[in-house]
Design an enzyme around this catalytic site. Structure first.
Site, PDB file in Angstrom:
ATOM      1  N   GLN A  42       4.496  16.408  -2.010  1.00 58.92           N
ATOM      2  CA  GLN A  42       5.254  17.337  -1.156  1.00 58.92           C
ATOM      3  C   GLN A  42       4.420  18.565  -0.797  1.00 58.92           C
ATOM      4  O   GLN A  42       4.253  18.912   0.357  1.00 58.92           O
ATOM      5  CB  GLN A  42       6.545  17.800  -1.854  1.00 58.92           C
ATOM      6  CG  GLN A  42       7.660  16.764  -1.853  1.00 58.92           C
ATOM      7  CD  GLN A  42       7.391  15.673  -2.885  1.00 58.92           C
ATOM      8  OE1 GLN A  42       6.911  15.957  -3.978  1.00 58.92           O
ATOM      9  NE2 GLN A  42       7.689  14.421  -2.531  1.00 58.92           N
ATOM     10  N   ARG A  87       1.133  19.068  -1.432  1.00 57.54           N
ATOM     11  CA  ARG A  87      -0.245  18.695  -1.077  1.00 57.54           C
ATOM     12  C   ARG A  87      -1.206  19.827  -1.457  1.00 57.54           C
ATOM     13  O   ARG A  87      -2.165  20.132  -0.750  1.00 57.54           O
ATOM     14  CB  ARG A  87      -0.355  18.336   0.399  1.00 57.54           C
ATOM     15  CG  ARG A  87       0.342  17.004   0.694  1.00 57.54           C
ATOM     16  CD  ARG A  87       0.655  16.811   2.159  1.00 57.54           C
ATOM     17  NE  ARG A  87      -0.555  16.781   2.954  1.00 57.54           N
ATOM     18  CZ  ARG A  87      -0.645  17.303   4.179  1.00 57.54           C
ATOM     19  NH1 ARG A  87       0.390  17.897   4.717  1.00 57.54           N
ATOM     20  NH2 ARG A  87      -1.759  17.214   4.845  1.00 57.54           N
ATOM     21  N   GLU A 122     -13.577  15.216  -7.376  1.00 58.83           N
ATOM     22  CA  GLU A 122     -13.723  16.322  -6.427  1.00 58.83           C
ATOM     23  C   GLU A 122     -13.582  17.653  -7.168  1.00 58.83           C
ATOM     24  O   GLU A 122     -14.372  18.573  -6.978  1.00 58.83           O
ATOM     25  CB  GLU A 122     -12.656  16.255  -5.324  1.00 58.83           C
ATOM     26  CG  GLU A 122     -12.924  15.210  -4.253  1.00 58.83           C
ATOM     27  CD  GLU A 122     -12.273  13.887  -4.587  1.00 58.83           C
ATOM     28  OE1 GLU A 122     -11.806  13.718  -5.731  1.00 58.83           O
ATOM     29  OE2 GLU A 122     -12.247  13.007  -3.716  1.00 58.83           O
ATOM     30  N   ASP A 139      -5.177  -6.291   3.445  1.00 63.72           N
ATOM     31  CA  ASP A 139      -6.404  -6.810   4.048  1.00 63.72           C
ATOM     32  C   ASP A 139      -6.306  -8.304   4.320  1.00 63.72           C
ATOM     33  O   ASP A 139      -7.132  -8.865   5.032  1.00 63.72           O
ATOM     34  CB  ASP A 139      -7.607  -6.592   3.119  1.00 63.72           C
ATOM     35  CG  ASP A 139      -8.061  -5.144   3.108  1.00 63.72           C
ATOM     36  OD1 ASP A 139      -7.878  -4.479   4.140  1.00 63.72           O
ATOM     37  OD2 ASP A 139      -8.578  -4.696   2.076  1.00 63.72           O
ATOM     38  N   ASP A 192      -9.898  -5.954  -0.356  1.00 67.93           N
ATOM     39  CA  ASP A 192      -9.326  -6.278  -1.655  1.00 67.93           C
ATOM     40  C   ASP A 192      -7.803  -6.243  -1.659  1.00 67.93           C
ATOM     41  O   ASP A 192      -7.165  -6.952  -2.389  1.00 67.93           O
ATOM     42  CB  ASP A 192      -9.885  -5.346  -2.739  1.00 67.93           C
ATOM     43  CG  ASP A 192      -9.796  -3.887  -2.335  1.00 67.93           C
ATOM     44  OD1 ASP A 192      -9.155  -3.606  -1.310  1.00 67.93           O
ATOM     45  OD2 ASP A 192     -10.381  -3.055  -3.048  1.00 67.93           O
ATOM     46  N   PHE A 218      -1.141  18.555  -8.291  1.00 71.11           N
ATOM     47  CA  PHE A 218      -1.000  18.118  -6.906  1.00 71.11           C
ATOM     48  C   PHE A 218       0.279  17.301  -6.780  1.00 71.11           C
ATOM     49  O   PHE A 218       0.561  16.436  -7.595  1.00 71.11           O
ATOM     50  CB  PHE A 218      -2.213  17.250  -6.547  1.00 71.11           C
ATOM     51  CG  PHE A 218      -2.197  16.725  -5.148  1.00 71.11           C
ATOM     52  CD1 PHE A 218      -2.740  17.488  -4.117  1.00 71.11           C
ATOM     53  CD2 PHE A 218      -1.646  15.492  -4.842  1.00 71.11           C
ATOM     54  CE1 PHE A 218      -2.739  17.006  -2.817  1.00 71.11           C
ATOM     55  CE2 PHE A 218      -1.644  15.020  -3.552  1.00 71.11           C
ATOM     56  CZ  PHE A 218      -2.190  15.775  -2.536  1.00 71.11           C
ATOM     57  N   ASP A 275     -15.920  -1.223   4.851  1.00 73.21           N
ATOM     58  CA  ASP A 275     -15.106  -0.070   4.520  1.00 73.21           C
ATOM     59  C   ASP A 275     -16.024   1.087   4.180  1.00 73.21           C
ATOM     60  O   ASP A 275     -17.054   0.887   3.540  1.00 73.21           O
ATOM     61  CB  ASP A 275     -14.224  -0.394   3.308  1.00 73.21           C
ATOM     62  CG  ASP A 275     -12.961  -1.095   3.747  1.00 73.21           C
ATOM     63  OD1 ASP A 275     -12.468  -0.767   4.841  1.00 73.21           O
ATOM     64  OD2 ASP A 275     -12.490  -1.976   3.020  1.00 73.21           O
TER      65      ASP A 275
END
Lengths: 681, 556
Positions: free
Chosen positions: A369, A371, A338, A520, A516, A366, A297
């Site tokens: 809807q 974004r 971020e 998966d 995990d 955030f 990943d």
């Protein structure tokens, strides 16, 4: 997990006892070579007793041979017992966690943890031990899993999502969770772990079975070689004592590798456990050495989990500082990594830190809807978000206000900058102030330090790495190039992962992956080596054939190395064992036939003192070499990622050539030693 | 040893190597089922035999081979028994005794051609032509078929079949053996090898002694005898007889024929698995062992014996030391067994190399097909050990070598020491068997050992001072030949079947390269250690002690 030294007396002392109890024929029969040695040893012991009773010749010599034959068997048992002992030491610390606890059922009734059944629901409060493996169905708690991981920092376990599995024997530190039990007493994760490290549940792996067949075949060949000697000798007018024939036989058959084979297997499993990886079967460990393709990943494995702002790219007519200022304001209340990285970057543009309350700003969080996120400050609105979301926002606002061509040009420019950033492997965030597009923040995926070198190493091992990511193909390609992976799967879904594994397997390749989440699980089950993260869901853990207690995906690389080491150690010691035979022949054959063909003394190239000393030296060497190689079989032959050809020539030189030369020297030295202390004439 | 001698050896090697690619490429076309020039005849044969040429599972392939061979033994046995009543018998030779007929039938069907009889005094022309020579062709073709089946096991992916035995045998005879033999026979006739059905000639020698000169269809048998690594001579003296091997040129042709197909098989192997380098690697391993063997025998024979010097006893003056030494190594390296000198008269070490060649299972070039499949057994073992040492499940040409493969390879490898050592051990203590041994001491031991080694390895040459035409030897050597051939072939076909069913693993940097010098060295090491070590006690008590004694001036 505590490290135990190879020569820890706490392991060696019980192993001495273990060497004797393993003389049980039912246990010996698991190992064909050593079983055969035990049989002929018993035979010679009976003959020795008879000779003593009837007063035969050379009893002192026969006695010493028989003694060393017994040592050969005992040393083999000892090797296995030491390997098991090391596992047991680890198991002991695990067992302490298994002490019976009380469990509180839903209805408040207290029952002993041993009486829990699969499907029972229990309540665990802060300070209590989780009674058995299970899945959190309600609540969130911090749990201390040091018992199994050795890591004292608590981890979060919560219902739903990918962190719902809890392990029996771990301790809840805070809050209260409701757990549905998924394993009955005796079959929990810790129970299995104990079984594995103790070697009790060990089953022979495919390569080990094949090697056993080879060793059994070689043993048979030497049965033919030795059993025919009496009649050859009688043709020549001589007779050879049974004890000498047995000595030749035992030195010729591959006792070294036969004795160490199971120790190597146990130690391989043990090495994994030391890396905090639990393999559900030895087969999986062996398969790890054969891996051709590694699926990794991107997030958390190849790149750091979080992206960082690395650049502000304003549109024409806006300065970088202006953009940085707006971006900083929009991110002040954004506590995501971020967001924090944006404020850090903004500082480099001379924007100073500001205080939300002093600015009288309100944070717009955030939402799925919009974004977007940002701040409202007085009359000013600042938003940042995915480029298309911002453009949509600006577009609808502009059509309402009727702003003209300039805005259209800005939109076009932002879209273009966004594409550039994507192509370079980054994530673009557009920034808008009061419907005026300012530019784009370049969020960069940070490839982990040193990962490129690791992939290069894997490539030298012959392993292809494939990066799995949800990013779009452009971004994925850029990161793939930076990280140096061989291929990537972009915009990956669980189904695509499964398909990729299947298509690789159809080409004859073995695939390893780690995962995990519950989604998966199918891919983990399909992969030849599926490493589930300990933080993962119960479904993922059940589907994989290994569990990484540290939940570190890069460990796949170590797992592959351990698998390879396991096979290499077996191969190296087999080669060594076979190569030894040449010297042993030169020690015993002349000694054996000297009585009736004195010319064969010319074959005594080592210049051994006498026939008796030669035979005794060979059998002593044969027994001692087992003990001498126990450390190597536990530690494993070192793997180097240098390509198969170079690896083979190196190992051939050490174990093949070395295996030929070492016994010549060692037998000569033993011969000198036993003569000087007068064991035989 | 002389420069001239070495030049002859190198010339020989040069010719064999030059033939490897053309012949290998041609056989590749034959065994990949391409349309060839005798299509109608081929189809007619299948029509008569009632086969559609369908792919056979290994069990059916093996059953076909076993039935075919059993019928061959039966037919050849009956033909010998009743030859007295059949035509083409100008000397009116009577039917062959049961034990000898059994031994001979098994011997020719198993491609051994051990001869406990004197050719010109026992077998009628009809038996030689219709019985022995037919088996010379089909036993060689059977060996080639088994090797091709095993190679298909490596080359095919997830397949259930190994090809069709009847088709493989037919095509081997029709397109490989027959065409070469027809041309070669004409060359031999030109060189003076007889090809007639005339009664034996009575002649008076210059000394005035009456002599019977045997005749017969010799040339047609000579070509296949070497090309098919059969080795059964028309005459008792085999290739030392001037009618079998009249000139230096025929001697060279014989020697080249013995190695031609076996060496080309390595190339066929390479082409079939899609990498000719793999074939060259195997041929290199064979070549190194061959040259070492030749050097030892040539040295030992040139050196001779401290008591008498260079020994020409048992050798033809026409061929000399180098011609005899080279032929002795070639004939035992391959599974031929034709001789142009008496191996029993070789020096101790000179006789040890032929014995060792056979003990290793005749994998130095080896019998047609048999050498290839024998060598691939050692490759499996070598790959298994070496593969583990590079940290992967061992694989060869993309096929994983796992428990089943190791099991079948070991089964096939066990049979030779069991037969060779076990039967020798019985023979050297049983008084009935011992009375056949003409020489005392270690050389007598070597005679018996050589006989069982030769039979087990399907070679057929002998240390001729053993009187082997007794019921004991006829029977036990017959069993040794059967075991050495068929008890080895069945596990090999099982191995082929197991390999064919596997997926192919793609090559990566982690794959052990099997075409370089490292692999060649490893393979040689494994062959010597796994195939040779178990014979060390026997060799020590035979040739080695004899050599040491002779060097010390002691005789027996």
């Amino acid at each position: 997990m505590t490290q135990t030294s190879m020569f820890d007396p706490r392991i060696l002392m019980p192993a001495l006892g273990g060497a004797v109890t393993k003389l049980d024929p039912r246990r010996l029969a698991r190992n064909p070579v050593i079983f055969v040695v035990a049989v002929v040893t018993v035979l010679t012991t009976v003959l020795l007793v008879r000779d003593i009773a009837t007063g035969g010749a050379d009893i002192g010599f026969s006695f010493q041979i028989v003694l060393w034959l017994w040592f050969t068997v005992l040393f083999a048992n000892f090797a296995e017992a030491v390997a098991e002992g090391r596992g047991k030491a680890q198991a002991e610390s695990l067992k302490k966690t298994r002490t019976d606890t009380e469990a509180t059922l839903e209805n408040g009734r207290k029952v002993p943890s041993t009486s829990l059944k699969v499907g029972d629901v229990v309540i665990v409060e802060a300070g209590e031990i989780i009674p058995s493996d299970g899945e959190v169905i309600e609540g969130v708690a911090s749990v201390n899993e040091a018992a199994i991981t050795g890591e004292s920092a608590p981890v979060i376990r919560e219902s739903g999502g990918d962190r719902s599995a809890v392990t029996g024997g771990t301790q809840v530190l805070s809050d209260r969770i409701v757990v549905r039990i998924t394993a009955a007493a005796g079959s929990t994760f810790i129970d299995r772990m104990i079984g594995l490290v103790e070697g009790a549940q060990r089953q022979k792996t495919p390569n080990e079975i094949a090697l056993n067949i080879l060793l059994a075949g070689m043993t048979l060949i030497f049965v033919f070689a030795v059993a025919t000697i009496p009649s050859f000798a009688s043709y020549a007018g001589g007779q050879i004592p049974v004890v000498v024939l047995v000595a030749l036989f035992v030195t010729l058959i591959p006792t070294t590798i036969g004795a160490l084979l199971s120790a190597i297997g146990i130690a391989g499993m043990d090495r994994l456990v030391r890396f905090n990886v639990l393999a559900m079967s030895g087969r999986a460990v062996e398969a790890a050495g054969d891996i051709d393709t590694l699926l990794l990943d991107k997030t958390g494995t190849i790149t750091l989990g979080n992206r960082q702002a690395s650049e502000f790219r304003p549109v024409t007519g806006v300065t970088a500082e202006e953009l940085a200022d707006a971006a900083q304001l929009a991110s002040l209340a954004d506590e995501t990594p971020e967001g924090r990285s944006i404020t850090v970057l903004a500082k480099q543009y001379g924007i100073r830190a500001r205080d939300m309350s002093a600015l009288n700003a309100s944070f717009v969080p955030f939402t799925a809807q919009s974004r977007m996120s940002g701040v409202d400050m007085g009359g000013i609105q600042i938003r940042k978000g995915a480029v298309d979301a911002i453009l949509k926002h600006v577009g609808s606002a502009n059509s309402a206000t009727g702003r003209g061509r300039a805005a259209a040009a800005d939109m076009e420019q932002v879209r273009r900058i966004g594409e550039d950033v994507s192509k370079a492997g980054g994530t673009p965030l557009a920034v808008v102030r009061d419907n005026r597009l300012l530019g784009v923040i370049y969020l960069k995926d940070i490839v982990k330090g040193g990962i490129r070198e690791r992939f290069a190493e894997l490539r030298r091992m012959g392993i292809r790495t494939v990066m799995i990511t949800g990013d779009n193909p452009m971004t994925a390609a850029a990161i793939a190039a930076e990280a140096g992976v061989d291929d990537f799967l972009a915009e990956a879904t669980p189904e695509m992962k499964l398909d990729l594994i299947r298509s690789e397997q159809a080409k004859g390749k073995l695939v390893a992956m780690c995962g995990d989440g519950t989604n998966d699980a199918p891919a983990l089950a399909q992969a030849d080596v599926g490493v589930a993260m300990n933080t993962g869901t119960v479904a993922a853990r059940e589907a994989g054939n290994m569990v990484d207690l540290d939940s570190d995906p890069t460990k796949l690389i170590e797992i592959v190395e351990i698998g390879k080491q396991l096979l290499m150690t077996r191969g190296a010691l087999t080669t060594f064992s076979i190569a030894n035979d040449i010297a042993k022949y030169f020690a015993i054959i002349p000694a054996m036939f000297l009585a009736f063909y004195p010319q064969l003394g010319a074959l005594n190239v080592m210049g051994l003192h006498s026939p008796q000393s030669a035979i005794l030296s060979a059998i002593i060497f044969n027994a001692l070499v087992i003990v001498a190689l126990i450390p190597l079989s536990l530690r494993g032959v070192k793997y180097r990622a240098v390509g198969a050809g170079a690896l083979l020539s190196r190992n051939m030189a050490i174990y093949g050539l070395g295996g030929m030369i070492v016994p010549f020297v060692a037998i000569k030295l033993i011969d000198m030693a036993i003569i000087s202390i007068g064991l035989v004439q | 040893m002389t420069l001239n001698g070495w030049l002859q050896i190198l010339l020989y090697c040069g010719i064999v190597i030059a033939l490897v690619r053309p012949l290998g490429g041609y056989m590749f076309r034959v065994f990949s089922g391409e349309r060839m020039f005798l299509g109608p005849i081929e189809r007619a044969i299948y029509a008569v035999a009632g086969t559609r040429g369908e792919d056979q599972h290994w069990t059916r392939y093996a059953a076909s081979l076993l039935i075919f061979s059993a019928l061959g033994v039966l037919a050849l046995y009956l033909l010998q028994r009743v030859q007295g009543a059949l035509p083409f018998n100008p000397q009116s030779l009577p039917g062959v005794a049961p034990d000898l007929a059994f031994n001979t039938a098994v011997s020719f069907v198993s491609n051994t051609n051990w001869q406990a009889y004197v050719g010109e005094g026992t077998m009628s022309y009809l038996t030689q032509m219709l019985g022995l020579n037919v088996q010379n062709f089909v036993s060689a073709a059977s060996g080639m078929a088994v090797a091709v089946a095993l190679i298909r096991g490596f080359a095919r992916r997830s397949a259930s079949g190994l090809g069709n035995f009847w088709v493989d045998v037919t095509r081997a005879v029709l397109y490989v053996l027959l065409p070469i033999c027809i041309v070669g026979t004409l060359v031999l006739v030109w060189q003076g090898v007889p090809q007639n059905l005339a009664p034996y000639t009575a002649a008076t020698t210059l000394e005035g002694v009456q002599q019977t000169i045997a005749q017969g269809p010799v040339a047609s048998q000579m070509m296949i005898k070497h090309l098919g690594t059969n080795g059964g001579g028309f005459f008792n003296a085999n290739a030392a007889h001037p009618f079998e091997n009249p000139t230096a040129l025929t001697n060279l042709i014989h020697m080249v024929c013995i190695f031609a197909i076996g060496a080309a098989f390595t190339n066929l192997f390479g082409r079939m698995v899609g990498d000719e380098r793999q074939g060259w690697a195997i041929l290199s391993a064979m070549g190194v062992m061959f040259l070492v063997g030749v050097a030892v025998v040539y040295w030992a024979e040139a050196q001779g014996n401290p008591l008498i010097g260079t020994a020409m006893e048992g050798k033809e003056a026409r061929f000399g030391i180098v011609g005899s030494a080279l032929f002795a190594v070639i004939t035992t390296a391959a599974s031929c067994g034709a001789v142009n000198a008496m191996h029993g008269s070789l020096s101790a070490l000179g006789g040890m190399i032929p014995m060792l060649n056979m003990m290793l299972g005749e994998v130095v070039v080896g019998g047609v097909g048999a050498g290839m499949y024998g060598l691939l057994l050692f490759v499996i073992v070598a790959i298994f050990i070496a593969g583990l040492m590079v940290g992967r499940t061992p694989e060869y040409l993309g096929k994983k070598v796992e428990g089943r493969e190791v099991k079948f390879a070991m089964l096939a490898l066990l049979i030779l020491p069991l037969v060779m050592l076990g039967m020798t051990a019985a023979a050297v203590v049983l008084p009935g068997a011992l009375s056949s041994v003409l020489n005392p001491g270690p050389h007598g031991f070597s005679e018996v050992l050589y006989a069982y080694v030769s039979a087990g390895a399907n070679n057929g040459s002998a240390f001729a001072s053993l009187s082997a035409n007794t019921p004991w030897y006829n029977l036990t050597l017959g069993i040794a030949m059967l075991a050495g051939r068929f008890a080895m072939i069945v596990p090999i076909l099982a191995l082929a079947g197991s390999l064919a069913g596997k997926k192919s693993v793609p090559v990566s940097d982690g794959t052990l390269p099997t075409h370089g010098p490292l692999f060649v060295a490893l393979l040689i090491g494994v062959i010597l250690v796994m195939g040779g070590l178990e014979f060390f006690p026997a060799i020590a008590l035979g040739p080695i002690v004899e050599h040491l004694a002779v060097m010390a001036g002691q005789t027996f």
